[in-house]
Design a protein around this motif. Structure first.
Motif, PDB file in Angstrom:
ATOM      1  N   MET A   1       0.821  -1.198   0.000  1.00  0.00           N
ATOM      2  CA  MET A   1       0.000   0.000   0.000  1.00  0.00           C
ATOM      3  C   MET A   1       0.863   1.260   0.000  1.00  0.00           C
ATOM      4  SD  MET A   1      -3.030   1.040  -0.037  1.00  0.00           S
ATOM      5  CE  MET A   1      -3.975   2.479   0.290  1.00  0.00           C
ATOM      6  N   THR A   2       1.910   1.245   0.800  1.00  0.00           N
ATOM      7  CA  THR A   2       2.810   2.396   0.872  1.00  0.00           C
ATOM      8  C   THR A   2       3.498   2.622  -0.470  1.00  0.00           C
ATOM      9  OG1 THR A   2       3.206   1.902   3.191  1.00  0.00           O
ATOM     10  CG2 THR A   2       4.748   3.389   2.118  1.00  0.00           C
ATOM     11  N   ARG A   3       3.853   1.532  -1.116  1.00  0.00           N
ATOM     12  CA  ARG A   3       4.532   1.631  -2.417  1.00  0.00           C
ATOM     13  C   ARG A   3       3.623   2.303  -3.451  1.00  0.00           C
ATOM     14  NH1 ARG A   3       7.467  -3.524  -4.874  1.00  0.00           N
ATOM     15  NH2 ARG A   3       9.369  -2.362  -5.152  1.00  0.00           N
ATOM     16  N   VAL A   4       2.364   1.926  -3.466  1.00  0.00           N
ATOM     17  CA  VAL A   4       1.402   2.519  -4.403  1.00  0.00           C
ATOM     18  C   VAL A   4       1.241   4.005  -4.116  1.00  0.00           C
ATOM     19  CG1 VAL A   4      -1.015   2.504  -5.125  1.00  0.00           C
ATOM     20  CG2 VAL A   4       0.172   0.345  -4.727  1.00  0.00           C
ATOM     21  N   LEU A   5       1.190   4.375  -2.856  1.00  0.00           N
ATOM     22  CA  LEU A   5       1.056   5.770  -2.463  1.00  0.00           C
ATOM     23  C   LEU A   5       2.269   6.586  -2.907  1.00  0.00           C
ATOM     24  CD1 LEU A   5      -0.795   7.727  -0.983  1.00  0.00           C
ATOM     25  CD2 LEU A   5       0.418   7.163   1.104  1.00  0.00           C
ATOM     26  N   ILE A   6       3.459   6.036  -2.721  1.00  0.00           N
ATOM     27  CA  ILE A   6       4.687   6.735  -3.121  1.00  0.00           C
ATOM     28  C   ILE A   6       4.740   6.906  -4.641  1.00  0.00           C
ATOM     29  CG2 ILE A   6       7.206   6.535  -3.227  1.00  0.00           C
ATOM     30  CD1 ILE A   6       7.068   5.269  -0.433  1.00  0.00           C
ATOM     31  N   ILE A   7       4.380   5.882  -5.368  1.00  0.00           N
ATOM     32  CA  ILE A   7       4.377   5.969  -6.830  1.00  0.00           C
ATOM     33  C   ILE A   7       3.349   6.990  -7.292  1.00  0.00           C
ATOM     34  CG2 ILE A   7       3.852   4.703  -8.957  1.00  0.00           C
ATOM     35  CD1 ILE A   7       5.117   2.226  -7.595  1.00  0.00           C
ATOM     36  N   GLY A   8       2.180   6.982  -6.665  1.00  0.00           N
ATOM     37  CA  GLY A   8       1.138   7.958  -7.011  1.00  0.00           C
ATOM     38  C   GLY A   8       1.593   9.383  -6.765  1.00  0.00           C
ATOM     39  N   LEU A   9       2.246   9.621  -5.644  1.00  0.00           N
ATOM     40  CA  LEU A   9       2.760  10.960  -5.345  1.00  0.00           C
ATOM     41  C   LEU A   9       3.841  11.382  -6.339  1.00  0.00           C
ATOM     42  CD1 LEU A   9       2.924  10.893  -1.444  1.00  0.00           C
ATOM     43  CD2 LEU A   9       1.385  12.237  -2.874  1.00  0.00           C
ATOM     44  N   ALA A  10       4.678  10.442  -6.734  1.00  0.00           N
ATOM     45  CA  ALA A  10       5.732  10.743  -7.711  1.00  0.00           C
ATOM     46  C   ALA A  10       5.116  11.143  -9.052  1.00  0.00           C
ATOM     47  CB  ALA A  10       6.654   9.541  -7.882  1.00  0.00           C
ATOM     48  N   VAL A  11       4.092  10.430  -9.462  1.00  0.00           N
ATOM     49  CA  VAL A  11       3.427  10.747 -10.736  1.00  0.00           C
ATOM     50  C   VAL A  11       2.776  12.122 -10.666  1.00  0.00           C
ATOM     51  CG1 VAL A  11       1.503  10.087 -12.234  1.00  0.00           C
ATOM     52  CG2 VAL A  11       3.095   8.351 -11.424  1.00  0.00           C
ATOM     53  N   LEU A  12       2.102  12.419  -9.573  1.00  0.00           N
ATOM     54  CA  LEU A  12       1.467  13.733  -9.412  1.00  0.00           C
ATOM     55  C   LEU A  12       2.504  14.858  -9.395  1.00  0.00           C
ATOM     56  CD1 LEU A  12      -1.329  12.990  -6.798  1.00  0.00           C
ATOM     57  CD2 LEU A  12      -1.605  13.521  -9.223  1.00  0.00           C
ATOM     58  N   THR A  13       3.637  14.608  -8.769  1.00  0.00           N
ATOM     59  CA  THR A  13       4.698  15.613  -8.716  1.00  0.00           C
ATOM     60  C   THR A  13       5.243  15.890 -10.110  1.00  0.00           C
ATOM     61  OG1 THR A  13       5.300  14.917  -6.492  1.00  0.00           O
ATOM     62  CG2 THR A  13       6.940  16.167  -7.712  1.00  0.00           C
ATOM     63  N   LEU A  14       5.470  14.856 -10.878  1.00  0.00           N
ATOM     64  CA  LEU A  14       5.968  15.039 -12.239  1.00  0.00           C
ATOM     65  C   LEU A  14       4.942  15.761 -13.108  1.00  0.00           C
ATOM     66  CD1 LEU A  14       7.727  11.619 -12.840  1.00  0.00           C
ATOM     67  CD2 LEU A  14       8.813  13.841 -12.474  1.00  0.00           C
ATOM     68  N   ALA A  15       3.678  15.440 -12.945  1.00  0.00           N
ATOM     69  CA  ALA A  15       2.625  16.106 -13.712  1.00  0.00           C
ATOM     70  C   ALA A  15       2.565  17.586 -13.348  1.00  0.00           C
ATOM     71  CB  ALA A  15       1.285  15.425 -13.462  1.00  0.00           C
ATOM     72  N   ALA A  16       2.707  17.890 -12.067  1.00  0.00           N
ATOM     73  CA  ALA A  16       2.684  19.286 -11.625  1.00  0.00           C
ATOM     74  C   ALA A  16       3.866  20.054 -12.198  1.00  0.00           C
ATOM     75  CB  ALA A  16       2.691  19.343 -10.097  1.00  0.00           C
ATOM     76  N   CYS A  17       5.018  19.410 -12.283  1.00  0.00           N
ATOM     77  CA  CYS A  17       6.197  20.067 -12.860  1.00  0.00           C
ATOM     78  C   CYS A  17       5.957  20.410 -14.323  1.00  0.00           C
ATOM     79  CB  CYS A  17       7.433  19.174 -12.738  1.00  0.00           C
ATOM     80  SG  CYS A  17       8.070  19.036 -11.070  1.00  0.00           S
ATOM     81  N   GLU A  18       5.367  19.499 -15.053  1.00  0.00           N
ATOM     82  CA  GLU A  18       5.084  19.764 -16.467  1.00  0.00           C
ATOM     83  C   GLU A  18       4.064  20.880 -16.617  1.00  0.00           C
ATOM     84  OE1 GLU A  18       6.476  18.650 -19.339  1.00  0.00           O
ATOM     85  OE2 GLU A  18       7.950  17.771 -18.013  1.00  0.00           O
TER      86      GLU A  18
END
Length: 45
Positions: A1-18
């Motif tokens: 569960m923690t792994r999915v949360l970390i991956i989700g946050l990473a994806v959102l962070t990259l999207a926000a940067c773009e």
């Protein structure tokens, strides 16, 4: 569960940067247009 949360946050962070990068480009284009207009006005004075 923690792994999915970390991956989700990473994806959102990259999207926000773009998104921020795209907004920055739009603001820069607007600034260039304003600068060009100001230059044109100065030339006519």
């Amino acid at each position: 569960m923690t792994r999915v949360l970390i991956i989700g946050l990473a994806v959102l962070t990259l999207a926000a940067c773009e998104t921020t990068k795209g907004a920055g480009k739009d603001i820069q284009k607007a600034g260039d247009a304003i600068t060009e207009a100001a230059t044109d006005v100065q030339k006519t004075l």
